[in-house]
Scaffold this active site. Structure first.
Site, mmCIF file in Angstrom:
data_model
loop_
_atom_site.group_PDB
_atom_site.id
_atom_site.type_symbol
_atom_site.label_atom_id
_atom_site.label_comp_id
_atom_site.label_asym_id
_atom_site.label_seq_id
_atom_site.Cartn_x
_atom_site.Cartn_y
_atom_site.Cartn_z
ATOM 1 N N LYS A 158 -4.055 1.483 -6.922
ATOM 2 C CA LYS A 158 -4.862 2.013 -5.816
ATOM 3 C C LYS A 158 -3.963 2.443 -4.662
ATOM 4 O O LYS A 158 -2.780 2.064 -4.620
ATOM 5 C CB LYS A 158 -5.863 0.951 -5.372
ATOM 6 C CG LYS A 158 -5.236 -0.354 -4.899
ATOM 7 C CD LYS A 158 -6.259 -1.482 -4.834
ATOM 8 C CE LYS A 158 -5.613 -2.774 -4.335
ATOM 9 N NZ LYS A 158 -6.557 -3.907 -4.404
ATOM 10 N N ARG A 172 -16.852 -10.792 -0.846
ATOM 11 C CA ARG A 172 -16.447 -9.464 -0.400
ATOM 12 C C ARG A 172 -17.196 -8.448 -1.244
ATOM 13 O O ARG A 172 -18.023 -7.716 -0.738
ATOM 14 C CB ARG A 172 -14.930 -9.324 -0.530
ATOM 15 C CG ARG A 172 -14.380 -8.070 0.084
ATOM 16 C CD ARG A 172 -12.865 -8.020 -0.004
ATOM 17 N NE ARG A 172 -12.401 -7.801 -1.374
ATOM 18 C CZ ARG A 172 -11.139 -7.586 -1.705
ATOM 19 N NH1 ARG A 172 -10.203 -7.565 -0.772
ATOM 20 N NH2 ARG A 172 -10.789 -7.396 -2.960
ATOM 21 N N TYR A 208 10.591 3.514 25.806
ATOM 22 C CA TYR A 208 9.374 3.609 26.619
ATOM 23 C C TYR A 208 9.100 2.321 27.388
ATOM 24 O O TYR A 208 9.270 1.219 26.852
ATOM 25 C CB TYR A 208 8.169 3.896 25.720
ATOM 26 C CG TYR A 208 8.086 5.338 25.247
ATOM 27 C CD1 TYR A 208 8.224 6.400 26.135
ATOM 28 C CD2 TYR A 208 7.841 5.619 23.907
ATOM 29 C CE1 TYR A 208 8.134 7.722 25.692
ATOM 30 C CE2 TYR A 208 7.743 6.931 23.458
ATOM 31 C CZ TYR A 208 7.892 7.974 24.357
ATOM 32 O OH TYR A 208 7.788 9.261 23.916
ATOM 33 N N MET A 224 6.972 7.091 18.093
ATOM 34 C CA MET A 224 6.343 7.759 16.941
ATOM 35 C C MET A 224 7.367 8.212 15.900
ATOM 36 O O MET A 224 7.149 8.068 14.693
ATOM 37 C CB MET A 224 5.514 8.958 17.403
ATOM 38 C CG MET A 224 4.691 9.579 16.278
ATOM 39 S SD MET A 224 3.783 11.057 16.742
ATOM 40 C CE MET A 224 2.636 10.419 17.952
HETATM 41 C C1 LIG Z 1 -5.875 -4.973 -5.024
HETATM 42 C C2 LIG Z 1 -6.541 -5.767 -6.061
HETATM 43 C C3 LIG Z 1 -5.804 -6.298 -7.132
HETATM 44 C C4 LIG Z 1 -4.295 -6.276 -7.165
HETATM 45 O O1 LIG Z 1 -3.819 -7.243 -6.258
HETATM 46 P P1 LIG Z 1 -2.254 -7.557 -6.092
HETATM 47 O O2 LIG Z 1 -2.223 -8.721 -5.182
HETATM 48 O O3 LIG Z 1 -1.660 -6.342 -5.500
HETATM 49 O O4 LIG Z 1 -1.720 -7.847 -7.428
HETATM 50 C C5 LIG Z 1 -6.493 -6.892 -8.169
HETATM 51 N N1 LIG Z 1 -7.848 -7.013 -8.132
HETATM 52 C C6 LIG Z 1 -8.590 -6.552 -7.101
HETATM 53 C C7 LIG Z 1 -10.062 -6.726 -7.115
HETATM 54 C C8 LIG Z 1 -7.961 -5.930 -6.027
HETATM 55 O O5 LIG Z 1 -8.691 -5.480 -4.997
#
Ligand SMILES: *Cc1c(COP(=O)(O)O)cnc(C)c1O
Length: 404
Positions: A67, A165, A287, A340
């Protein structure tokens, strides 16, 4: 494509590209002339990490979580490399990421963790990816996509075991189990849940979630089960079930210091030194003049700022904590505010000749690791990776099969 990337890696390398245990240091003179910095992604390391985690997973299938553009490293390169390493199942967050992953790994199985965004069912089905259905309303919406009397396309089911969640709570699972007509319209291929505290191997919540997962997944006898991400994989075999789904560890991340994953770093970040200047004692730097030199100092201005993913929290005011950069293994403190596009570092104590205009300073790499940067920035390595900016040059070191 792979030929060009391989050539780039070779010409920019001062060491052996991707050689195990030997950190790769890019050669500043071989980068594109205008490049302000470079993110080096070692596809060979990612391949090796995948194979190491797969072997740890034993009989469980090892999927890969890619992802957020493969945690900021570039799905276009990372997904094919993982696919060449033998990975056949990918997890992403969004439908668009899913469609992209499937184009990059034709024939693979791709799960979308965000589930079924309301109304997106036809698009998800047309893309050929599988939603991880995360609520009873999503289950109904997906089931309705199938032909009358028939089943909707394959999907996974996310059940909640305590993270609160995403995922069906126990009551909705019971309701689903009590509707055989609805279940018959689904083609479920996997049931998952997600751990809340897997980075603390001794946290009792892990065992509680595992028990809840066992009990609730029993509604779906014979359906493959998945509970573990990177750190769940490290907790132990009891958590592996039929499929593990690491993300962070593939990229060299070590989320759990007390039980390190058998992986090596796969990412380093280096930025160009634009200017080296001597400033007098008492001079304000950056800054808001939050930092003042206590003696005559040599300051390097480096072409990396918060727009490149250098967290502003790495700024250092006089007397406070902050980030560091490194040159040839020698550390130097960031002084003043991260802006930046630029960061300033006090390089007075580095050997003469090491700090040169046009050279590179390490932001993440062999000297300053990803977890350290996350800690100093008041966040975690995951966020550091996914916020790496887009304007740095990207250098992909090829994997063993010559791809990249
Ligand atoms: C992001 C995610 C993972 C992977 O998690 P890592 O800690 O990066 O290995 C696996 N399952 C779900 C549901 C996630 O949201």
């Amino acid at each position: 494509m792979s030929g060009r990337a391989t050539g780039a890696a070779e010409t920019a390398a001062t060491g052996e590209a991707g050689a195990a245990g030997r950190p790769f240091v890019p050669d500043a003179t071989r980068l594109p002339a205008g490049a302000t910095g470079v993110v080096v992604v070692d596809l060979g390391a990612i391949r090796g990490n995948y194979l190491a985690l797969r072997s740890l997973a034993g009989r469980a299938e090892c999927a890969a979580v890619v992802k957020a553009d493969a945690y900021g490293l570039g799905a276009a390169k990372v997904v094919p490399a993982l696919n060449r390493a033998g990975c056949r199942t990918f997890f992403v967050a969004t439908p668009d990421e899913g469609a992209a992953a499937l184009r990059l790994a034709p024939g693979a199985t791709v799960y979308v963790l965000d589930g079924l965004i309301k109304g997106a069912g036809p698009a998800i089905a047309a893309a050929g990816v599988r939603p991880v259905l995360t609520g009873l309303d999503e289950v109904r919406e997906w089931a309705a996509l199938g032909p009358p009397e028939g089943r909707s396309p394959p999907a996974a089911l996310h059940i909640d075991t305590g993270l609160h969640r995403l995922g069906l709570p126990a009551a909705d699972l019971d309701r689903l189990a009590g509707e055989p007509g609805l279940l018959a319209r689904l083609d479920l291929r996997l049931v998952i849940s997600h751990l809340a505290a897997a980075d603390e191997p001794l946290n009792p919540m892990n065992g509680m979630q595992r028990q809840a997962f066992l009990a609730r997944a029993a509604h779906f006898p014979g359906l493959p089960r998945s509970l573990a991400a990177s750190d769940g994989l490290m907790i132990g075999e009891d958590f592996h079930f039929d499929l593990v789904r690491p993300g962070y560890a593939l990229y060299g991340g070590q989320a759990m210091p007390e039980r390190p994953a058998p992986v090596v770093p796969a990412v380093s970040v280096h930025a160009r030194i634009l200017q080296v200047a001597d400033v007098p004692a008492g001079a304000p730097i950056g800054y808001s003049a939050t930092y003042r030199t206590r003696s005559r100092r040599r300051i390097a201005t480096i072409a990396a700022g918060y727009a490149d993913g250098v967290f502003r929290h790495l700024s250092r005011a006089s007397g406070s904590q902050g980030g560091e950069i490194a040159i040839a293994g020698r550390r130097a403190p960031i002084v003043g505010r991260v802006s930046m596009d630029l960061v300033t570092a006090d390089v007075t104590d580095l050997p003469e000749g090491l700090v040169a205009r046009g050279g590179l300073a390490e932001l993440i790499g062999a000297t300053i690791g990803l977890e350290e940067v996350g800690g100093r920035a008041g966040t975690i390595g995951y966020e550091v990776l996914t916020r790496l900016g887009r304007r740095f040059h990207r250098l992909y070191l090829p994997d063993a099969n010559g791809g990249g």
